[in-house]
Design a protein around this motif. Structure first.
Motif, mmCIF file in Angstrom:
data_model
loop_
_atom_site.group_PDB
_atom_site.id
_atom_site.type_symbol
_atom_site.label_atom_id
_atom_site.label_comp_id
_atom_site.label_asym_id
_atom_site.label_seq_id
_atom_site.Cartn_x
_atom_site.Cartn_y
_atom_site.Cartn_z
ATOM 1 N N ALA A 47 67.953 -58.224 -22.102
ATOM 2 C CA ALA A 47 67.744 -59.159 -23.357
ATOM 3 C C ALA A 47 66.439 -59.052 -23.880
ATOM 4 O O ALA A 47 66.072 -58.994 -25.093
ATOM 5 C CB ALA A 47 68.037 -60.554 -23.130
ATOM 6 N N CYS A 48 65.636 -58.972 -23.088
ATOM 7 C CA CYS A 48 63.964 -58.943 -23.355
ATOM 8 C C CYS A 48 63.617 -57.642 -23.989
ATOM 9 O O CYS A 48 62.875 -57.649 -24.892
ATOM 10 C CB CYS A 48 63.001 -59.203 -21.969
ATOM 11 S SG CYS A 48 63.234 -60.708 -21.656
ATOM 12 N N ALA A 49 64.455 -56.566 -23.409
ATOM 13 C CA ALA A 49 63.902 -55.131 -23.891
ATOM 14 C C ALA A 49 64.574 -55.319 -25.342
ATOM 15 O O ALA A 49 63.932 -54.460 -26.453
ATOM 16 C CB ALA A 49 64.835 -54.254 -22.945
ATOM 17 N N ARG A 50 65.910 -55.859 -25.433
ATOM 18 C CA ARG A 50 66.498 -55.548 -26.888
ATOM 19 C C ARG A 50 65.451 -56.443 -27.831
ATOM 20 O O ARG A 50 65.122 -56.159 -29.138
ATOM 21 C CB ARG A 50 67.688 -56.295 -26.975
ATOM 22 C CG ARG A 50 68.626 -55.366 -26.209
ATOM 23 C CD ARG A 50 70.122 -56.029 -26.359
ATOM 24 N NE ARG A 50 70.922 -55.343 -25.418
ATOM 25 C CZ ARG A 50 72.406 -55.620 -25.591
ATOM 26 N NH1 ARG A 50 72.968 -56.436 -26.232
ATOM 27 N NH2 ARG A 50 73.020 -54.884 -24.541
ATOM 28 N N TRP A 51 64.770 -57.531 -27.315
ATOM 29 C CA TRP A 51 63.855 -58.477 -28.287
ATOM 30 C C TRP A 51 62.732 -57.616 -28.795
ATOM 31 O O TRP A 51 62.348 -57.414 -29.808
ATOM 32 C CB TRP A 51 63.392 -59.529 -27.568
ATOM 33 C CG TRP A 51 62.237 -60.301 -27.912
ATOM 34 C CD1 TRP A 51 61.054 -60.430 -27.747
ATOM 35 C CD2 TRP A 51 62.566 -61.475 -29.159
ATOM 36 N NE1 TRP A 51 60.342 -61.286 -28.346
ATOM 37 C CE2 TRP A 51 61.161 -61.995 -29.360
ATOM 38 C CE3 TRP A 51 63.563 -62.190 -29.885
ATOM 39 C CZ2 TRP A 51 60.827 -62.799 -30.310
ATOM 40 C CZ3 TRP A 51 63.251 -62.959 -30.594
ATOM 41 C CH2 TRP A 51 62.008 -63.375 -31.103
ATOM 42 N N TYR A 52 62.188 -56.759 -27.820
ATOM 43 C CA TYR A 52 61.248 -55.915 -28.162
ATOM 44 C C TYR A 52 61.435 -54.801 -28.799
ATOM 45 O O TYR A 52 60.308 -53.820 -29.404
ATOM 46 C CB TYR A 52 60.280 -55.602 -27.002
ATOM 47 C CG TYR A 52 59.321 -56.708 -26.391
ATOM 48 C CD1 TYR A 52 58.333 -57.073 -27.127
ATOM 49 C CD2 TYR A 52 59.458 -57.590 -25.519
ATOM 50 C CE1 TYR A 52 57.421 -58.204 -26.927
ATOM 51 C CE2 TYR A 52 58.622 -58.497 -25.046
ATOM 52 C CZ TYR A 52 57.476 -58.796 -25.903
ATOM 53 O OH TYR A 52 56.723 -59.872 -25.543
ATOM 54 N N ALA A 53 62.719 -54.257 -28.698
ATOM 55 C CA ALA A 53 63.202 -53.362 -29.494
ATOM 56 C C ALA A 53 63.179 -53.701 -31.119
ATOM 57 O O ALA A 53 63.115 -52.781 -31.736
ATOM 58 C CB ALA A 53 64.596 -52.732 -29.148
#
Length: 312
Positions: A47-53
């Motif tokens: 979820a955090c990776a998608r946020w920073y994507a």
């Protein structure tokens, strides 16, 4: 009056503090949804990776980053639950949720895993092993709706956006989950106090160490059930063992097959439990469910992949 500087490429992204502030809540939710802290951490990381994507402009346009992260993490968990049902059908023997030690017992067994349960998961009644086992009987949609609404108090409108159904449908899903909880917890004698529960588990440990079958039978409910999870990686009964005397003889036999095993009183998911160590390695973690002053359920986790946080 000094104007507030606009965030730029050389300035820290303020959304980092949002992620740090939300991580505990996200792990709390994901562990209850998945029954595995390892999978919960992976879901939150995704979820955090998608946020920073997203671009910084896109992130700044999100009105409530916490709600966005909760929605994404919960949807990831919903997908994981769907695939987990197929994986569980291929699992060797019984599947039990990953047991958690308390902060004083925490050992970092998983590379890259930081913090302890006090930082990661709130150890309350909603992570009691008996509660988590009942959650396993729910459909993925039921589990998400029930956990988000009944445990974390999310309104059904928000749950609907996550599950992809109407608020009315989510209300029905949560209601179905409640019925499963009630069916799995029939009326029994009032729950004993924590110190009384700890005393019963201590007496069970002492009887086990003494190989006193009569004492073990006296501490067990006549219809008690013991479920073990070896995952095909450690010896364990493939099906639940039922009946006080059968359980007593089974666990005494385990002791005979594992000389040098040390039993330790430990907190398991916030309740009194036991951990068995051999050669400095934790080989079994046992959680207990009581009916009055007798042990009605034992969940023994032996799969080493679920015991890395217990040391060894």
């Amino acid at each position: 009056m000094t104007s507030r500087p606009e965030p730029g490429p050389d300035r820290p992204d303020p959304s980092l503090s949002v992620l740090v502030g939300e991580r505990r809540q996200l792990i709390d939710i994901a562990y209850r949804l998945l029954g595995s802290l390892a999978e919960a951490e992976d879901a939150v990381q995704e979820a955090c990776a998608r946020w920073y994507a997203m671009s910084r402009q896109q992130r700044e346009a999100v009105e409530s980053p916490g709600a966005w992260l909760t929605t994404v993490a919960s949807r990831i968990c919903l997908d994981v639950l769907g695939s987990a049902r197929a994986r569980r059908e291929r699992y060797v023997g019984e599947w039990i949720p990953e047991p958690l030690p308390d902060g004083a017992q925490w050992l970092h067994g998983r590379p890259g895993a930081g913090g302890d349960p006090a930082d990661l998961v709130t150890l309350d009644e909603s992570v009691d092993m008996a509660f988590l086992v009942v959650l396993e009987s729910m459909t993925p949609a039921e589990r998400v709706a029930f956990v988000l609404h009944d445990v974390f108090q999310y309104p059904f409108a928000d749950v609907a956006a996550i599950v992809g159904r109407t608020p009315a449908a989510c209300r029905q899903l949560a209601s179905s989950g409640r019925r499963r909880i009630r069916a799995a917890r029939p009326p029994v004698a009032p729950r004993v106090r924590d110190e009384e529960e700890a005393r019963i588990i201590r007496e069970f440990k002492q009887a086990w160490e003494a190989k006193d079958i009569a004492a073990l039978v006296g501490l067990l409910d006549p219809d008690a059930t013991m479920t073990a999870d070896g995952g095909g990686l450690a010896g364990a009964a493939l099906r639940p063992v039922t009946g006080a005397e059968r359980i007593a003889r089974y666990i005494v036999g385990i002791g005979d097959l594992a000389p040098g095993m040390e039993l330790l009183e430990r907190s398991v998911n916030g309740r009194p439990g036991l951990a068995a160590r051999r050669g400095g390695v934790t080989v079994t973690v046992a959680a207990f469910g009581l009916a009055g002053e007798r042990i009605a359920q034992i969940w023994a986790v032996r799969n080493p992949e679920k015991l890395g946080r217990w040391g060894g």
